[in-house]
Design a protein around this motif. Structure first.
Motif, short mmCIF file in Angstrom:
data_model
loop_
_atom_site.label_atom_id
_atom_site.label_comp_id
_atom_site.label_asym_id
_atom_site.label_seq_id
_atom_site.Cartn_x
_atom_site.Cartn_y
_atom_site.Cartn_z
N ALA A 60 7.38 -6.03 -5.51
CA ALA A 60 7.36 -5.40 -3.92
C ALA A 60 8.60 -4.76 -3.75
O ALA A 60 8.52 -3.70 -3.18
N ALA A 65 7.83 -2.42 -0.71
CA ALA A 65 7.01 -2.91 0.12
C ALA A 65 7.82 -4.03 0.72
O ALA A 65 9.10 -4.67 0.01
N ASN A 66 7.63 -4.80 1.60
CA ASN A 66 8.13 -5.92 2.45
C ASN A 66 8.01 -7.09 1.55
O ASN A 66 6.97 -7.67 1.21
N VAL A 70 4.50 -9.78 1.21
CA VAL A 70 3.85 -9.69 -0.11
C VAL A 70 3.71 -10.97 -0.38
O VAL A 70 2.80 -11.54 -0.76
#
Length: 92
Positions: A60, A65-66, A70
């Motif tokens: 992630a 991505a957060n 995730v």
């Protein structure tokens, strides 16, 4: 860069389709894994769960991505797969 909300939704729908395909493929392997396990504790595999979580958090981060989101998604998904695998394990 998308030009409007419709275009964004089309991309989200396409990604959702890809995600569901991948979940179906993962489910197939999870159910197969039950045939190799000798005890329910192997199905729950708490250490393996934590290894997977650590790995997806790293992925992630690398994709931007957060990580917390995730992790939450994966913990929920893994919990569901453990239930499926446990059913398969009990019926083998």
């Amino acid at each position: 860069q998308c030009k409007n909300l419709h275009e964004i939704r089309m991309h989200i729908d396409r990604i959702d389709n890809e995600i569901v395909q991948k979940i179906a493929a993962r489910e197939n392997y999870v159910v197969q894994a039950a045939t190799f396990k000798k005890a329910a504790s192997e199905v729950e595999a708490k250490q393996r769960v934590e290894e997977v979580i650590a790995a997806v958090r790293r992925k992630a981060a690398s994709y931007g991505a957060n990580q917390d989101l995730v992790e939450k998604i994966y913990r929920n998904m893994i919990d569901g797969f453990i239930h499926l695998e446990m059913d398969a394990f009990k019926h083998q």
